[in-house]
Write a protein that holds these residues in place. Structure first.
Motif, PDB file in Angstrom:
ATOM      1  N   GLY A 179      10.757  16.641 -19.469  1.00 41.83           N
ATOM      2  CA  GLY A 179       9.931  17.514 -18.638  1.00 41.83           C
ATOM      3  C   GLY A 179       9.632  17.009 -17.246  1.00 41.83           C
ATOM      4  O   GLY A 179       8.778  17.571 -16.554  1.00 41.83           O
ATOM      5  N   TRP A 180      10.339  15.976 -16.790  1.00 41.35           N
ATOM      6  CA  TRP A 180      10.095  15.418 -15.469  1.00 41.35           C
ATOM      7  C   TRP A 180      11.158  15.897 -14.471  1.00 41.35           C
ATOM      8  O   TRP A 180      12.283  16.190 -14.832  1.00 41.35           O
ATOM      9  N   HIS A 181      10.745  15.982 -13.203  1.00 44.07           N
ATOM     10  CA  HIS A 181      11.657  16.283 -12.104  1.00 44.07           C
ATOM     11  C   HIS A 181      11.537  15.181 -11.056  1.00 44.07           C
ATOM     12  O   HIS A 181      10.454  14.635 -10.839  1.00 44.07           O
ATOM     13  N   ASP A 182      12.658  14.871 -10.391  1.00 41.71           N
ATOM     14  CA  ASP A 182      12.615  13.951  -9.266  1.00 41.71           C
ATOM     15  C   ASP A 182      11.884  14.635  -8.112  1.00 41.71           C
ATOM     16  O   ASP A 182      12.271  15.722  -7.682  1.00 41.71           O
ATOM     17  N   THR A 183      10.828  14.012  -7.630  1.00 37.74           N
ATOM     18  CA  THR A 183       9.990  14.642  -6.604  1.00 37.74           C
ATOM     19  C   THR A 183      10.754  14.861  -5.306  1.00 37.74           C
ATOM     20  O   THR A 183      10.534  15.855  -4.606  1.00 37.74           O
ATOM     21  N   LEU A 184      11.651  13.956  -4.957  1.00 41.95           N
ATOM     22  CA  LEU A 184      12.345  14.050  -3.680  1.00 41.95           C
ATOM     23  C   LEU A 184      13.512  15.019  -3.727  1.00 41.95           C
ATOM     24  O   LEU A 184      13.732  15.798  -2.786  1.00 41.95           O
ATOM     25  N   THR A 185      14.294  15.016  -4.824  1.00 41.88           N
ATOM     26  CA  THR A 185      15.453  15.914  -4.920  1.00 41.88           C
ATOM     27  C   THR A 185      15.098  17.236  -5.596  1.00 41.88           C
ATOM     28  O   THR A 185      15.865  18.200  -5.502  1.00 41.88           O
ATOM     29  N   LYS A 186      13.945  17.250  -6.314  1.00 40.70           N
ATOM     30  CA  LYS A 186      13.479  18.415  -7.080  1.00 40.70           C
ATOM     31  C   LYS A 186      14.400  18.755  -8.253  1.00 40.70           C
ATOM     32  O   LYS A 186      14.271  19.828  -8.867  1.00 40.70           O
ATOM     33  N   LEU A 187      15.298  17.856  -8.596  1.00 42.68           N
ATOM     34  CA  LEU A 187      16.214  18.086  -9.710  1.00 42.68           C
ATOM     35  C   LEU A 187      15.585  17.609 -11.012  1.00 42.68           C
ATOM     36  O   LEU A 187      14.806  16.643 -11.023  1.00 42.68           O
ATOM     37  N   PRO A 188      15.897  18.267 -12.138  1.00 39.69           N
ATOM     38  CA  PRO A 188      15.392  17.783 -13.439  1.00 39.69           C
ATOM     39  C   PRO A 188      15.880  16.375 -13.719  1.00 39.69           C
ATOM     40  O   PRO A 188      16.991  16.001 -13.338  1.00 39.69           O
ATOM     41  N   SER A 189      15.045  15.620 -14.409  1.00 42.76           N
ATOM     42  CA  SER A 189      15.383  14.227 -14.717  1.00 42.76           C
ATOM     43  C   SER A 189      15.763  14.084 -16.181  1.00 42.76           C
ATOM     44  O   SER A 189      15.266  14.810 -17.052  1.00 42.76           O
ATOM     45  N   ALA A 190      16.637  13.148 -16.446  1.00 39.23           N
ATOM     46  CA  ALA A 190      16.932  12.790 -17.826  1.00 39.23           C
ATOM     47  C   ALA A 190      15.734  12.065 -18.424  1.00 39.23           C
ATOM     48  O   ALA A 190      14.835  11.602 -17.714  1.00 39.23           O
ATOM     49  N   ALA A 191      15.715  11.950 -19.730  1.00 41.26           N
ATOM     50  CA  ALA A 191      14.607  11.264 -20.401  1.00 41.26           C
ATOM     51  C   ALA A 191      14.610   9.773 -20.112  1.00 41.26           C
ATOM     52  O   ALA A 191      13.588   9.104 -20.237  1.00 41.26           O
ATOM     53  N   SER A 192      15.765   9.241 -19.700  1.00 42.30           N
ATOM     54  CA  SER A 192      15.876   7.835 -19.324  1.00 42.30           C
ATOM     55  C   SER A 192      16.331   7.763 -17.870  1.00 42.30           C
ATOM     56  O   SER A 192      17.264   8.467 -17.469  1.00 42.30           O
ATOM     57  N   ILE A 193      15.664   6.914 -17.084  1.00 37.76           N
ATOM     58  CA  ILE A 193      16.026   6.780 -15.678  1.00 37.76           C
ATOM     59  C   ILE A 193      16.331   5.323 -15.369  1.00 37.76           C
ATOM     60  O   ILE A 193      15.951   4.417 -16.114  1.00 37.76           O
ATOM     61  N   SER A 194      17.016   5.081 -14.255  1.00 41.68           N
ATOM     62  CA  SER A 194      17.302   3.737 -13.771  1.00 41.68           C
ATOM     63  C   SER A 194      16.664   3.585 -12.403  1.00 41.68           C
ATOM     64  O   SER A 194      16.902   4.404 -11.497  1.00 41.68           O
ATOM     65  N   VAL A 195      15.853   2.530 -12.254  1.00 44.73           N
ATOM     66  CA  VAL A 195      15.172   2.290 -10.981  1.00 44.73           C
ATOM     67  C   VAL A 195      15.931   1.191 -10.241  1.00 44.73           C
ATOM     68  O   VAL A 195      16.072   0.077 -10.754  1.00 44.73           O
ATOM     69  N   PRO A 196      16.427   1.482  -9.023  1.00 47.60           N
ATOM     70  CA  PRO A 196      17.204   0.475  -8.283  1.00 47.60           C
ATOM     71  C   PRO A 196      16.356  -0.739  -7.913  1.00 47.60           C
ATOM     72  O   PRO A 196      15.119  -0.692  -7.936  1.00 47.60           O
ATOM     73  N   PRO A 197      16.998  -1.860  -7.565  1.00 45.78           N
ATOM     74  CA  PRO A 197      16.250  -3.072  -7.197  1.00 45.78           C
ATOM     75  C   PRO A 197      15.305  -2.826  -6.019  1.00 45.78           C
ATOM     76  O   PRO A 197      15.678  -2.134  -5.057  1.00 45.78           O
ATOM     77  N   TYR A 198      14.116  -3.367  -6.105  1.00 44.82           N
ATOM     78  CA  TYR A 198      13.124  -3.281  -5.028  1.00 44.82           C
ATOM     79  C   TYR A 198      12.964  -1.852  -4.505  1.00 44.82           C
ATOM     80  O   TYR A 198      12.869  -1.614  -3.306  1.00 44.82           O
ATOM     81  N   ASP A 199      12.922  -0.920  -5.403  1.00 46.96           N
ATOM     82  CA  ASP A 199      12.838   0.488  -5.014  1.00 46.96           C
ATOM     83  C   ASP A 199      11.773   1.181  -5.856  1.00 46.96           C
ATOM     84  O   ASP A 199      11.205   0.603  -6.790  1.00 46.96           O
ATOM     85  N   VAL A 200      11.510   2.434  -5.522  1.00 50.14           N
ATOM     86  CA  VAL A 200      10.531   3.232  -6.250  1.00 50.14           C
ATOM     87  C   VAL A 200      11.135   4.594  -6.552  1.00 50.14           C
ATOM     88  O   VAL A 200      11.852   5.168  -5.724  1.00 50.14           O
ATOM     89  N   VAL A 201      10.881   5.078  -7.756  1.00 47.45           N
ATOM     90  CA  VAL A 201      11.278   6.429  -8.163  1.00 47.45           C
ATOM     91  C   VAL A 201       9.996   7.219  -8.384  1.00 47.45           C
ATOM     92  O   VAL A 201       9.080   6.750  -9.059  1.00 47.45           O
ATOM     93  N   ILE A 202       9.924   8.417  -7.805  1.00 52.67           N
ATOM     94  CA  ILE A 202       8.717   9.238  -7.902  1.00 52.67           C
ATOM     95  C   ILE A 202       9.054  10.498  -8.685  1.00 52.67           C
ATOM     96  O   ILE A 202       9.878  11.315  -8.240  1.00 52.67           O
ATOM     97  N   MET A 203       8.442  10.660  -9.845  1.00 51.64           N
ATOM     98  CA  MET A 203       8.729  11.774 -10.730  1.00 51.64           C
ATOM     99  C   MET A 203       7.532  12.725 -10.776  1.00 51.64           C
ATOM    100  O   MET A 203       6.380  12.305 -10.637  1.00 51.64           O
ATOM    101  N   ARG A 204       7.818  14.005 -10.988  1.00 47.35           N
ATOM    102  CA  ARG A 204       6.764  15.027 -11.074  1.00 47.35           C
ATOM    103  C   ARG A 204       6.896  15.791 -12.382  1.00 47.35           C
ATOM    104  O   ARG A 204       8.001  16.093 -12.833  1.00 47.35           O
ATOM    105  N   GLN A 205       5.759  16.105 -12.985  1.00 45.36           N
ATOM    106  CA  GLN A 205       5.735  16.873 -14.219  1.00 45.36           C
ATOM    107  C   GLN A 205       4.638  17.932 -14.128  1.00 45.36           C
ATOM    108  O   GLN A 205       3.503  17.642 -13.762  1.00 45.36           O
ATOM    109  N   THR A 206       4.997  19.161 -14.488  1.00 51.49           N
ATOM    110  CA  THR A 206       4.017  20.244 -14.518  1.00 51.49           C
ATOM    111  C   THR A 206       3.258  20.203 -15.836  1.00 51.49           C
ATOM    112  O   THR A 206       3.854  20.076 -16.906  1.00 51.49           O
ATOM    113  N   LEU A 207       1.941  20.324 -15.764  1.00 52.68           N
ATOM    114  CA  LEU A 207       1.112  20.247 -16.970  1.00 52.68           C
ATOM    115  C   LEU A 207       0.842  21.627 -17.540  1.00 52.68           C
ATOM    116  O   LEU A 207       0.876  22.631 -16.840  1.00 52.68           O
TER     117      LEU A 207
END
Length: 311
Positions: free
Chosen positions: A283-311
């Motif tokens: 139920g998560w989407h990538d906040t920057l690309t607005k694309l749906p996210s898989a249940a498992s994500i990979s966070v690059p080195p020294y980086d941040v991933v920002i996810m959005r979920q509608t409640l």
């Protein structure tokens, strides 16, 4: 405009534009750690049996770290803050009790809160004058014990403590302590761990006191970090406090979740030099690309991933 710095700033500006909805959210921390400047000033000037290496700031960070590792939000507050919005309040080395503080702690615990404090707590008033009869009555009732004396260890001296079997937190094993070891006498508090070395072997080093609708824990010695990690991990589990993603946090990742009534944002930060995978659920989407996210994500080195979920 073709420099690396300009392009980095340009990307940052574009990213911030896409994060405008985040400004309408907030973090609701279930845990607070008391880090108080006035307490620190008094403690720094105190002439103690061991006055070198009091390490108040470092100690507060050590009590904070297990929650950071679990992805549980923590507020850093001073001793005058309102405790009522927190399920767990931690006060390491609360050396100085300003007027009304012990009474507010008592009210907080009686009302259902959980309070943790340590050695070198409750010794002086706002004028840095020692309480002549030990702990003020309200703190003594809350902790369910009184302190007899303090032992100090040399820099390289280590003591041993042992967890009592069948304790309510399901802790087990032996741990080390150093620098400070307080000798306390339980009155209504339950003993969860005892010293296993020095002349005070058998004395309590970890206690829990049920008081009103809440509980108060006392850690009598400066322990190794492994003990604090195990203690707070088990305490959080017993209290039902967990990170908002309800997922284990891999080592090297840090998460913070901001939410309102309609949506929430998860900031997943990687503090290592290699990519780290993490399960975040559906139920998560990538906040920057607005694309749906898989249940498992990979966070690059020294980086941040920002996810959005509608409640």
């Amino acid at each position: 405009t073709d420099t690396r710095v300009f392009q980095d700033v340009q990307v940052l500006g574009s990213t911030l534009e896409k994060l405008t909805p985040v400004s309408e959210t907030t973090i609701r921390a279930p845990v607070a750690v008391i880090y108080d400047f006035e307490n620190e000033w008094a403690l720094n000037h105190a002439q103690l049996p061991r006055s070198i290496g009091k390490n108040y700031q470092e100690t507060c960070r050590q009590h904070y770290r297990p929650f950071w590792q679990q992805g549980i939000a923590v507020d850093i507050i001073n001793a005058e803050a309102d405790f009522s919005g927190y399920r767990l309040v931690i006060a390491p080395m609360l050396y100085m009790l300003t007027p009304g503080l012990a009474e507010r702690i008592e009210v907080y615990v009686k009302g259902g809160g959980t309070f943790v404090t340590t050695y070198l707590s409750g010794l002086v008033n706002e004028f840095d004058l020692v309480f002549l009869n030990g702990y003020p009555p309200s703190l003594r009732r809350t902790l369910g014990l009184y302190s007899e004396e303090m032992d100090t260890l040399t820099d390289h001296q280590l003591g041993q403590l042992r967890v009592c079997p069948e304790n309510p937190l399901n802790l087990n094993g032996d741990y080390e302590f150093h620098h400070y070891a307080e000798l306390v006498h339980p009155e209504t508090a339950q003993i969860l761990a005892t010293y296993n070395s020095e002349f005070y072997a058998g004395y309590p080093v970890l206690t829990a006191n049920s008081y009103g609708s809440g509980q108060a824990y006392f850690i009598a010695a400066r322990t190794e970090n492994r003990f604090l990690t195990d203690f707070y991990t088990h305490l959080a589990k017993c209290m039902g406090i967990e990170n908002p993603l309800h997922q284990p946090i891999p080592a090297g990742l840090s998460i913070q979740v901001r939410a309102n009534e309609t949506q929430r944002f998860a900031f997943i930060m990687n503090f290592t030099d290699h990519a780290i995978s993490m399960e975040i659920g559906e139920g998560w989407h990538d906040t920057l690309t607005k694309l749906p996210s898989a249940a498992s994500i990979s966070v690059p080195p020294y980086d941040v991933v920002i996810m959005r979920q509608t409640l």
